[in-house]
Design an enzyme around this catalytic site. Sequence first.
Site, short mmCIF file in Angstrom:
data_model
loop_
_atom_site.label_atom_id
_atom_site.label_comp_id
_atom_site.label_asym_id
_atom_site.label_seq_id
_atom_site.Cartn_x
_atom_site.Cartn_y
_atom_site.Cartn_z
N GLY A 1 0.78 -1.24 -0.06
CA GLY A 1 0.22 0.19 -0.13
C GLY A 1 0.80 1.30 -0.03
N CYS A 2 2.17 1.21 0.07
CA CYS A 2 3.03 2.33 0.02
C CYS A 2 3.29 2.56 -1.43
CB CYS A 2 4.26 2.22 0.93
SG CYS A 2 3.87 2.27 2.58
N GLN A 3 3.76 3.61 -2.01
CA GLN A 3 3.99 4.13 -3.48
C GLN A 3 5.39 3.70 -3.27
OE1 GLN A 3 3.49 8.43 -4.04
NE2 GLN A 3 3.93 8.07 -6.22
N SER A 4 6.24 4.07 -2.44
CA SER A 4 7.62 3.61 -2.29
C SER A 4 7.76 2.33 -1.48
CB SER A 4 8.35 4.90 -1.28
OG SER A 4 7.87 6.15 -1.79
#
Length: 140
Positions: free
Chosen positions: A50-53
């Site tokens: 769920g994290c972009q990075s």
Amino acid sequence: MSIEDIQNEIIDEFSMFEDWEERYQYMIDLGKDLPLINDQYKTDSNIIKGCQSKVWVHAEMKDDKIEFTADSDAIITKGIIAILIRTFSNQHPKDIIDANTDFIDKIGLKEHLSPTRANGLLSMVKQLKMYAIAYQTQLN
């Protein structure tokens, strides 16, 4: 220090800055002091979904308290996880599970992040609490 004490300390620190540019710089600096995850734990199973990075988190139980280490490939994200690790590391699992995360709103973090970063922040909190639930289950 209790989780609430640490959160209040973070709120005080962020209130010292005039604008968000200074706060972002402070977050970047916090990220530089993050207790880094051992390379052996930089695996797909330790990536927060769920994290972009990419954000890796590892948790270990020591003396009934959870010790977190982390890393990220993005400097702002590294600062965000550093704030969360500072808040929740070396705390009892039950305290982490029961912890209120209103301090995130009080420092204005969520409203100054892009929607994808804000979702990532929620995913980080959720993952740290999931580790706490797993360790609390072992203690019961």
